[in-house]
Design an enzyme around this catalytic site. Structure first.
Site, PDB file in Angstrom:
ATOM      1  N   ASP A 164      40.073  43.778  33.968  1.00 29.81           N
ATOM      2  CA  ASP A 164      39.481  42.958  32.904  1.00 29.81           C
ATOM      3  C   ASP A 164      38.733  43.690  31.792  1.00 29.81           C
ATOM      4  O   ASP A 164      37.960  43.057  31.080  1.00 29.81           O
ATOM      5  CB  ASP A 164      38.483  41.959  33.506  1.00 29.81           C
ATOM      6  CG  ASP A 164      39.091  41.026  34.525  1.00 29.81           C
ATOM      7  OD1 ASP A 164      40.318  41.042  34.682  1.00 29.81           O
ATOM      8  OD2 ASP A 164      38.337  40.271  35.164  1.00 29.81           O
ATOM      9  N   GLU A 195      45.186  35.750  33.610  1.00 32.21           N
ATOM     10  CA  GLU A 195      44.728  34.372  33.555  1.00 32.21           C
ATOM     11  C   GLU A 195      44.335  34.048  32.112  1.00 32.21           C
ATOM     12  O   GLU A 195      45.058  33.356  31.410  1.00 32.21           O
ATOM     13  CB  GLU A 195      43.537  34.225  34.510  1.00 32.21           C
ATOM     14  CG  GLU A 195      42.955  32.838  34.614  1.00 32.21           C
ATOM     15  CD  GLU A 195      41.673  32.874  35.436  1.00 32.21           C
ATOM     16  OE1 GLU A 195      41.652  32.254  36.505  1.00 32.21           O
ATOM     17  OE2 GLU A 195      40.709  33.538  35.015  1.00 32.21           O
ATOM     18  N   GLU A 232      41.049  35.369  26.126  1.00 29.45           N
ATOM     19  CA  GLU A 232      40.066  36.445  26.046  1.00 29.45           C
ATOM     20  C   GLU A 232      40.745  37.760  25.658  1.00 29.45           C
ATOM     21  O   GLU A 232      40.111  38.640  25.063  1.00 29.45           O
ATOM     22  CB  GLU A 232      39.296  36.571  27.356  1.00 29.45           C
ATOM     23  CG  GLU A 232      38.314  35.433  27.548  1.00 29.45           C
ATOM     24  CD  GLU A 232      37.520  35.526  28.842  1.00 29.45           C
ATOM     25  OE1 GLU A 232      36.276  35.500  28.767  1.00 29.45           O
ATOM     26  OE2 GLU A 232      38.142  35.609  29.916  1.00 29.45           O
TER      27      GLU A 232
END
Length: 754
Positions: A451, A528, A532
């Protein structure tokens, strides 16, 4: 867990192979900690006490599995093939399944499993579809029994795994869109072991056509060699040569075409891009080297998001994939062309927003006892930065300069804390993995390298807003150097940087980013929160524009345009041509290498499944205006699955709907704003401004683009509003694709109607 909100995948519909793990030995560290100065800031060269870097699944430190030839290269973690280099499980030193499409792969002791899943399974109570890896055959060398598999080489979308057992050595080159597997081996005969006895449909000595599990393959040995078939074992002596290959055939009669390129081995892959005048172009090129003869061409399969945006000739050959039909091109390269997706620091000024109400809502945020809501780790600090960053241009727009300056000062203060080593929060460089990790970390950003693009997107975006109002702060010699160090970690445009890999998480061929740093799942890698990821691209557009860094600005435009198309096709199924016919969902919360899932990492709540690919809502979200019909279906499905309108994340979903149907969103806002408790990265001020502005000026109009990336058009009732922000120090004229021009003063926003 490979996403920014992963708590524990209790309800996640993913087939994760259960493997017992053992320790892999401690990672090497520097002899003594030191701070590395970068302009006014710094990062540390060792982790803070009590923290961890990359580990396996039982917490033992790991270092990259690389050959001697690759040991000093930064590893592109967060890729479709990363499990070759990152050993997540102690008893699996080879790889987990890798989804190259159309082929799937898994490394084993005896070589490379190869499969071609063509029939999807609908699992998890109908909430996930998957084309799971299942080996049709294993490519290797006779007798090969390697103790591990290492990464020997890689390029933009290919990788070369390596096996050696001391006697036999094997290298294979595989990649996205490649119907071939190219093998180099020594110490044994070429060996193909099929999952069941094959049917031979063509035998020409060194060229063998076989069918396994209904899939057609061609096997190619050096000229003068012969394949022999014994049950499920197929072998060929290499006759002193070291090469052989196989190809997945779309049909038996394609054998002659595919044989033409059997010995034109792919040695690398490169993408290049340009962003100019409202258009984004890209070229995808394979480099090849003939092993015999002089042929240097090849065949490659394009994903849907690619062939929809190319005018290059394609063959009639196609393949099945989790991303819909792949179409084959007979060439070493192809080009794509897309309209750019504009990014604005804020929506344009309009008469739809009541300035007095907005001022009160701004004050509620800025004057709170803790505007950062207690955030300490990289992700939640980022969310808080993003929440504030959206408000500075809005305050500026309504003339509240004191409020604007207070917000900018808050952003500076928190960014500077993180950008200075030695405090309670800092960034630390890991020389083994060539990565910069923020501590306190969260959601596996440290132990799994998850991430980074999600977390750092907020820092880059917030820094871009600061740069809009304070160029000196953003100078490389001041705090801009640390901003661009984060960019180098998450989305490095350089292939020659020895400290960070090229585009760590963004998969240029797949068209989107991946979230897991180790790719250690049976379903491949995953992402996911595509939104972002878009937040980083939008931040790059703004940062590059604000600081005069054209390279990062254009990189942001390329990433944004490419991922926007991928999101429309693979998350929202905008054309309704990707998801399997019997998958009873119109959107997915997560895309996996093997397919997609109507789920998140932390909840089965439909509001969050739909909302996770929307937040944060910013001027970079305007790209969603291309998919207005899909947004309408998305909202309808959410309400059907939710048993009614959104409650928990209604502000995010109202803003989403406003991109498609502003009037509907405004009606929901008017009815529900009084009781609204905003999502953690949102505020009433921003939701108010977003919905009421779009209701006044209309939804984004993707059919018209501006000549600079910080421009956009909105249309309502046949009237268009043209908006742009000029970061330059002199006035400039923006030309739109319909011929409209807009003069924008230096370092200002402007708009006009027409």
């Amino acid at each position: 867990m490979p996403t920014s909100r992963s708590r524990r995948p209790a309800s996640v519909l993913v087939l994760v192979t259960a493997m017992a793990a053992v320790g892999l030995g401690p990672a090497a560290g520097p002899a003594a900690a030191a701070n590395v100065p970068v302009g006014s800031g710094s990062y540390s060269d060792t982790r803070p006490a009590g923290t961890s870097g990359p580990t396996n699944n039982v917490g033992a430190p790991v270092t990259p599995k690389l050959t001697e030839a690759a040991k000093d290269r930064p590893v592109p973690t967060n890729d479709w093939w990363t499990s070759v280099a990152y050993q997540r499980y102690g008893d699996n030193p080879y790889s987990t399944p890798m989804y190259g499409h159309p082929l799937t792969y898994q490394a084993t002791a005896g070589g490379l499993e190869v499969g071609y899943p063509t029939t999807p399974a609908i699992v998890g109570d109908g909430r996930q579809y998957e084309y799971a890896h299942k080996a049709d055959l294993t490519l290797g060398l006779a007798g090969l029994n390697s103790p591990d598999t290492k990464a020997d080489d890689w390029s933009d979308w290919t990788v070369t795994p390596y096996w050696s057992d001391g006697t036999r050595t094997l290298r294979t080159t595989i990649g996205h869109g490649m119907p071939y597997v190219y093998a180099k081996g020594s110490g044994g005969d070429a060996s193909i072991t099929t999952a069941s006895a094959p049917t031979v449909f063509s035998d020409d000595g060194n060229v063998l056509g076989i069918t396994v599990a209904g899939h057609h393959y061609a096997l190619f040995a050096p000229t003068g060699s012969d394949w022999s078939v014994s049950g499920s074992t197929i072998r060929a002596g290499l006759g002193g040569k070291d090469y052989f290959s196989l190809a997945l055939l779309p049909s038996e009669d394609a054998l002659a075409t595919y044989a033409k390129y059997a010995f034109s081995f792919v040695t690398g892959s490169t993408t290049s891009w340009n962003a100019e005048g409202g258009d984004v172009g890209a070229t995808y090129t394979l480099t090849t080297e003939p092993q015999e003869g002089t042929e240097k061409g090849t065949l490659q399969a394009l994903y849907r998001h690619q062939w929809l945006n190319t005018t290059d000739p394609l063959t009639a050959y196609t393949y099945v994939s989790p991303r819909g039909t792949m179409k084959v091109r007979e060439s070493t390269s192809f080009t794509t062309s897309q309209q750019a997706s504009g990014v604005l620091p804020a929506l344009p000024e309009s008469n739809g927003v009541d300035a007095a109400t907005l001022k009160t809502q701004l004050d509620d945020v800025v004057n709170a006892g803790d505007p950062f809501s207690g955030a300490t780790d990289t992700y939640w600090t980022g969310k808080a930065l993003g929440r504030l960053a959206q408000l500075a241009p809005i305050a500026d727009q309504i003339g509240e300069t004191a409020t604007r300056d207070k917000i900018v000062d808050l952003l500076k203060g928190r960014l500077e804390e993180w950008f200075t080593a030695g405090g309670a929060s800092e960034f630390s460089y890991d020389d083994d993995w060539k990565t910069l990790t923020g501590y306190p970390a969260s959601y596996g950003s440290d132990t799994e390298l998850n991430d980074h693009h999600f977390h750092y997107s907020y820092y880059v975006y917030a820094a871009a807003i600061v740069a809009q109002y304070d160029q000196a702060w953003a100078a490389e010699s001041a705090w801009g150097g640390m901003v661009e160090t984060l960019v180098r970690d998450a989305a490095n445009p350089s292939r020659t940087d020895s400290d960070f890999p090229f585009l760590r998480g963004f998969d240029v061929y797949a068209g989107h980013s991946w979230a897991s740093g180790h790719q250690g799942f049976a379903a491949g890698n995953n992402q996911e929160s595509s939104s972002e990821s878009i937040n980083l691209s939008a931040g790059l557009v703004l940062w590059g524009s604000a600081t005069g860094n054209d390279e990062l600005r254009d990189l942001g435009s390329y990433l944004l345009a490419t991922e926007s198309e991928a999101i429309g096709q693979y998350w929202f199924d905008a054309d309704q041509e990707v998801f399997p016919a019997d998958f009873a969902r119109g959107t997915v919360g997560m895309v996996w290498g093997s397919g997609g899932a109507y789920s998140t990492w932390w909840t089965a709540n439909p509001e969050e499944i739909h909302g996770i690919n929307v937040l944060p809502v910013t001027g970079g979200s305007l790209h969603l205006g291309r998919e207005k019909e899909a947004i309408g279906r998305n909202i309808a499905e959410m309400e059907q699955q939710n048993g009614g309108p959104a409650v928990e994340w209604r502000d995010i979903l109202w803003e989403f709907e406003a991109i498609s149907d502003p009037a509907k969103a405004k009606a929901k806002w008017d009815a529900g704003q009084a009781a609204l408790s905003p999502e953690a990265g949102e505020s009433k001020a921003h939701v108010n401004h977003w919905i009421n502005t779009l209701d006044a000026v209309g939804a984004p109009d993707p059919a018209v683009t501006g000549s600079i990336p910080t421009s956009a058009v909105f249309t309502k009732g046949g009237v268009s509003t043209y908006a742009a922000h000029n970061f330059a120090s002199t006035e400039r004229t923006v030309t739109f694709s319909d011929g409209t021009t807009l003069t924008v003063p230096a370092r200002s926003s402007a708009s006009t109607t027409g």
